[in-house]
Design a protein around this motif. Structure first.
Motif, PDB file in Angstrom:
ATOM      1  N   GLU A 147      -2.403   6.092   0.033  1.00 30.03           N
ATOM      2  CA  GLU A 147      -3.533   5.186   0.274  1.00 30.03           C
ATOM      3  C   GLU A 147      -3.673   4.892   1.759  1.00 30.03           C
ATOM      4  O   GLU A 147      -4.799   4.844   2.286  1.00 30.03           O
ATOM      5  CB  GLU A 147      -3.327   3.883  -0.499  1.00 30.03           C
ATOM      6  CG  GLU A 147      -3.367   4.033  -2.012  1.00 30.03           C
ATOM      7  CD  GLU A 147      -3.033   2.736  -2.723  1.00 30.03           C
ATOM      8  OE1 GLU A 147      -3.760   2.378  -3.649  1.00 30.03           O
ATOM      9  OE2 GLU A 147      -2.049   2.084  -2.322  1.00 30.03           O
ATOM     10  N   MET A 200       0.842  -1.199   0.000  1.00 32.15           N
ATOM     11  CA  MET A 200       0.000   0.000   0.000  1.00 32.15           C
ATOM     12  C   MET A 200       0.877   1.250   0.000  1.00 32.15           C
ATOM     13  O   MET A 200       1.811   1.365   0.793  1.00 32.15           O
ATOM     14  CB  MET A 200      -0.905   0.002   1.242  1.00 32.15           C
ATOM     15  CG  MET A 200      -1.791   1.235   1.353  1.00 32.15           C
ATOM     16  SD  MET A 200      -2.853   1.231   2.825  1.00 32.15           S
ATOM     17  CE  MET A 200      -4.078   0.016   2.372  1.00 32.15           C
ATOM     18  N   GLU A 259      -5.182   7.953   3.486  1.00 34.52           N
ATOM     19  CA  GLU A 259      -6.616   8.077   3.196  1.00 34.52           C
ATOM     20  C   GLU A 259      -7.414   7.068   4.007  1.00 34.52           C
ATOM     21  O   GLU A 259      -8.506   7.361   4.501  1.00 34.52           O
ATOM     22  CB  GLU A 259      -6.870   7.876   1.701  1.00 34.52           C
ATOM     23  CG  GLU A 259      -6.361   9.027   0.839  1.00 34.52           C
ATOM     24  CD  GLU A 259      -6.498   8.742  -0.647  1.00 34.52           C
ATOM     25  OE1 GLU A 259      -6.776   7.568  -1.014  1.00 34.52           O
ATOM     26  OE2 GLU A 259      -6.314   9.688  -1.451  1.00 34.52           O
ATOM     27  N   ASP A 260      -6.841   5.873   4.163  1.00 37.66           N
ATOM     28  CA  ASP A 260      -7.514   4.834   4.938  1.00 37.66           C
ATOM     29  C   ASP A 260      -7.555   5.205   6.418  1.00 37.66           C
ATOM     30  O   ASP A 260      -8.550   4.943   7.110  1.00 37.66           O
ATOM     31  CB  ASP A 260      -6.790   3.501   4.751  1.00 37.66           C
ATOM     32  CG  ASP A 260      -7.642   2.320   5.158  1.00 37.66           C
ATOM     33  OD1 ASP A 260      -8.820   2.267   4.729  1.00 37.66           O
ATOM     34  OD2 ASP A 260      -7.163   1.464   5.918  1.00 37.66           O
TER      35      ASP A 260
END
Length: 253
Positions: A5, A1, A8-9
């Motif tokens: 990303e 990842m 954002e998670d």
């Protein structure tokens, strides 16, 4: 990842649960705790969360930052998507309630263009204005104390009037939805009390929820997700939100 990303998670998790811990994030993403702390610092600078000792908490916005004019022009496409879903739930001869909500104004416009035969109860002046000449729709207007900014009526007289009616389906605006505890909120106490009374009078209650409202809060908690039958959304929720929603056993549309 990738880092973006992961960040954002992290934001999604914070908005969903209200808080996160560095140690748990480190294990989940298989990176060092120092790496997670750097992520949280970056996200705090962007105004997406607030760092705390050992983790971070959600930074929910106050919609009072928006003027009434700004709110009127915001997210028209999302409101229109929600309004289409509302129409799909209606049947001829339904008695429905449309409360003070910009999205419900969009619903009224779609109703005006439809062939549905309904009784519409509302306390919002603009909805009355949209539907007043429609021959298929009987409009019942709830009076009371006028709030000029919100373009509608509430207060003691409004509460007395609404409790005289039996409603099939109520479509209620919401300022903020908080998934970690289920709270749903609005700006004003009088508006919240009106919503509470409507929910008692209605067989089925639906909340109209633009995406931004998942990270915003009002000043008055008028109910809980467990009190409603459906959440009508402008977008499909990601998997994390969908899993969380199973707690409340409500329909997502």
């Amino acid at each position: 990842m990738f880092a973006k990303e992961r960040q954002e998670d992290i934001v999604r998790q914070v908005n969903l649960s209200g808080h996160v811990k560095v140690k748990e994030l480190s294990l989940k993403y298989q990176v060092t705790e120092d790496c997670i702390r750097k992520d949280l610092s970056l996200l705090e600078k962007k105004g997406l969360l607030k760092k705390t000792y050992g983790g971070a908490m959600s930074l929910r916005k106050n919609p009072h930052l928006y003027s009434s004019i700004q709110r009127k022009d915001m997210n028209d496409k999302q409101r229109q998507e929600i309004a289409k879903k509302v129409i799909s739930l209606l049947e001829n001869q339904d008695t429905i309630y449309l409360d003070i909500s910009r999205t419900n104004v969009e619903v009224a416009h779609l109703l005006n263009a439809s062939s549905l035969s309904l009784i519409v109860i509302t306390n919002m002046i603009e909805i009355l204005d949209v539907l007043k000449d429609n021959q298929n729709i009987s409009v019942v207007f709830i009076g009371g104390e006028l709030n000029k900014e919100r373009d509608g009526f509430w207060g003691g007289l409004s509460l007395q009037m609404i409790q005289q009616f039996k409603i099939d389906k109520a479509f209620l605006g919401v300022v903020g939805v908080q998934f970690n505890n289920g709270d749903v909120s609005t700006y004003y106490i009088e508006d919240g009390l009106m919503k509470q009374r409507v929910m008692k009078q209605s067989q089925r209650n639906y909340l109209l929820c633009e995406t931004r409202k998942l990270s915003e809060d009002g000043q008055f908690i008028y109910g809980n997700l467990k009190d409603v039958d459906g959440l009508i959304l402008s977008d499909v929720l990601n998997q994390d939100y969908q899993e969380y929603m199973k707690i409340y056993d409500i329909e997502m549309l």
